[in-house]
Motif scaffolding. Structure first.
Motif, PDB file in Angstrom:
ATOM      1  N   GLN A  58       0.840  -1.199   0.000  1.00 25.60           N
ATOM      2  CA  GLN A  58       0.000   0.000   0.000  1.00 25.60           C
ATOM      3  C   GLN A  58       0.873   1.245   0.000  1.00 25.60           C
ATOM      4  O   GLN A  58       1.862   1.321   0.731  1.00 25.60           O
ATOM      5  CB  GLN A  58      -0.878   0.042   1.245  1.00 25.60           C
ATOM      6  N   TYR A  59       0.471   2.200  -0.830  1.00 28.21           N
ATOM      7  CA  TYR A  59       1.169   3.479  -0.894  1.00 28.21           C
ATOM      8  C   TYR A  59       0.169   4.622  -0.811  1.00 28.21           C
ATOM      9  O   TYR A  59      -0.977   4.499  -1.254  1.00 28.21           O
ATOM     10  CB  TYR A  59       1.932   3.637  -2.214  1.00 28.21           C
ATOM     11  N   VAL A  60       0.652   5.734  -0.314  1.00 28.52           N
ATOM     12  CA  VAL A  60      -0.072   6.997  -0.413  1.00 28.52           C
ATOM     13  C   VAL A  60       0.410   7.678  -1.681  1.00 28.52           C
ATOM     14  O   VAL A  60       1.603   7.678  -1.979  1.00 28.52           O
ATOM     15  CB  VAL A  60       0.202   7.891   0.824  1.00 28.52           C
ATOM     16  N   VAL A  61      -0.528   8.232  -2.424  1.00 26.62           N
ATOM     17  CA  VAL A  61      -0.206   9.036  -3.596  1.00 26.62           C
ATOM     18  C   VAL A  61      -0.115  10.483  -3.132  1.00 26.62           C
ATOM     19  O   VAL A  61      -1.024  10.976  -2.455  1.00 26.62           O
ATOM     20  CB  VAL A  61      -1.310   8.918  -4.675  1.00 26.62           C
ATOM     21  N   ALA A  73      -1.453  -3.108  -4.119  1.00 25.66           N
ATOM     22  CA  ALA A  73      -1.502  -4.386  -4.810  1.00 25.66           C
ATOM     23  C   ALA A  73      -1.556  -5.488  -3.763  1.00 25.66           C
ATOM     24  O   ALA A  73      -1.067  -5.316  -2.642  1.00 25.66           O
ATOM     25  CB  ALA A  73      -0.279  -4.554  -5.704  1.00 25.66           C
ATOM     26  N   TRP A  74      -2.173  -6.600  -4.136  1.00 27.03           N
ATOM     27  CA  TRP A  74      -2.262  -7.738  -3.240  1.00 27.03           C
ATOM     28  C   TRP A  74      -2.360  -9.004  -4.074  1.00 27.03           C
ATOM     29  O   TRP A  74      -2.613  -8.958  -5.271  1.00 27.03           O
ATOM     30  CB  TRP A  74      -3.455  -7.620  -2.288  1.00 27.03           C
ATOM     31  N   ARG A 102       0.903   4.093 -12.938  1.00 26.86           N
ATOM     32  CA  ARG A 102       2.152   3.821 -13.658  1.00 26.86           C
ATOM     33  C   ARG A 102       3.291   3.556 -12.678  1.00 26.86           C
ATOM     34  O   ARG A 102       4.063   2.607 -12.831  1.00 26.86           O
ATOM     35  CB  ARG A 102       2.527   4.989 -14.581  1.00 26.86           C
ATOM     36  N   LEU A 103       3.376   4.377 -11.641  1.00 25.98           N
ATOM     37  CA  LEU A 103       4.418   4.190 -10.634  1.00 25.98           C
ATOM     38  C   LEU A 103       4.234   2.868  -9.888  1.00 25.98           C
ATOM     39  O   LEU A 103       5.208   2.141  -9.649  1.00 25.98           O
ATOM     40  CB  LEU A 103       4.420   5.366  -9.656  1.00 25.98           C
ATOM     41  N   LEU A 104       2.993   2.553  -9.516  1.00 25.22           N
ATOM     42  CA  LEU A 104       2.727   1.296  -8.818  1.00 25.22           C
ATOM     43  C   LEU A 104       3.124   0.109  -9.696  1.00 25.22           C
ATOM     44  O   LEU A 104       3.813  -0.800  -9.236  1.00 25.22           O
ATOM     45  CB  LEU A 104       1.254   1.193  -8.427  1.00 25.22           C
TER      46      LEU A 104
END
Length: 162
Positions: A58-61, A73-74, A102-104
């Motif tokens: 998990q990321y913060v944008v 993603a999982w 795109r970054l993910l």
């Protein structure tokens, strides 16, 4: 788009994520949401479960350093890798979701990658397609965010053949 970045999600982000995921217009667009987006206890329990799962990323944008949403993603029960994103309404329409995805994707080595989208959410469909995802199937299921059945498409990003 250098002003869009991803950073690890941490405990201090919970309030912003919770509020973002309670936006009624965004809930209607996402459709396949929590049963009760205003249930903070359920939200906190889900966040704890996700943050403790090694198969979940998990990321913060961030947009120019400010909170703009989340991506993640999982690994599904079937062993597939699936991506998701939720962009705060104040960041809609400026390419934030496209760049964040795109970054993910660039951080995910597994292919194919999958994503699901309510078919009425044409903005999200465009984000997936701009990132190379293609529709592979459609189904109809109950969407809590709409309170009714709706159509959902499964998209895939497959390995490129050289």
């Amino acid at each position: 788009m250098g002003h869009i970045e991803l950073r690890d999600l941490d405990d201090d982000d919970a309030d912003a994520v919770f509020e973002m995921m309670r936006d009624r217009e965004a809930i209607a667009m996402a459709a396949f949401t929590a049963q009760d987006p205003s249930d903070r206890l359920a939200f906190d329990a889900r966040m704890r479960r996700l943050r403790n799962d090694p198969a979940v990323t998990q990321y913060v944008v961030t947009e120019r350093g400010g909170f703009a949403g989340t991506v993640g993603a999982w690994t599904t029960d079937d062993g597939d890798r699936e991506v998701t994103y939720w962009i705060a309404r104040h960041a809609w329409g400026r390419g934030v979701a496209t760049e964040a995805l795109r970054l993910l994707v660039s951080h995910q080595a597994t292919r194919p990658l999958y994503a699901r989208v309510a078919t009425h959410n044409q903005g999200s469909v465009a984000v997936l397609e701009k990132n190379g995802f293609s529709e592979v199937s459609r189904s109809t299921a109950f969407a809590p965010g709409l309170g009714r059945e709706t159509e959902e498409a499964l998209y895939a990003l497959v390995p490129t053949v050289e």
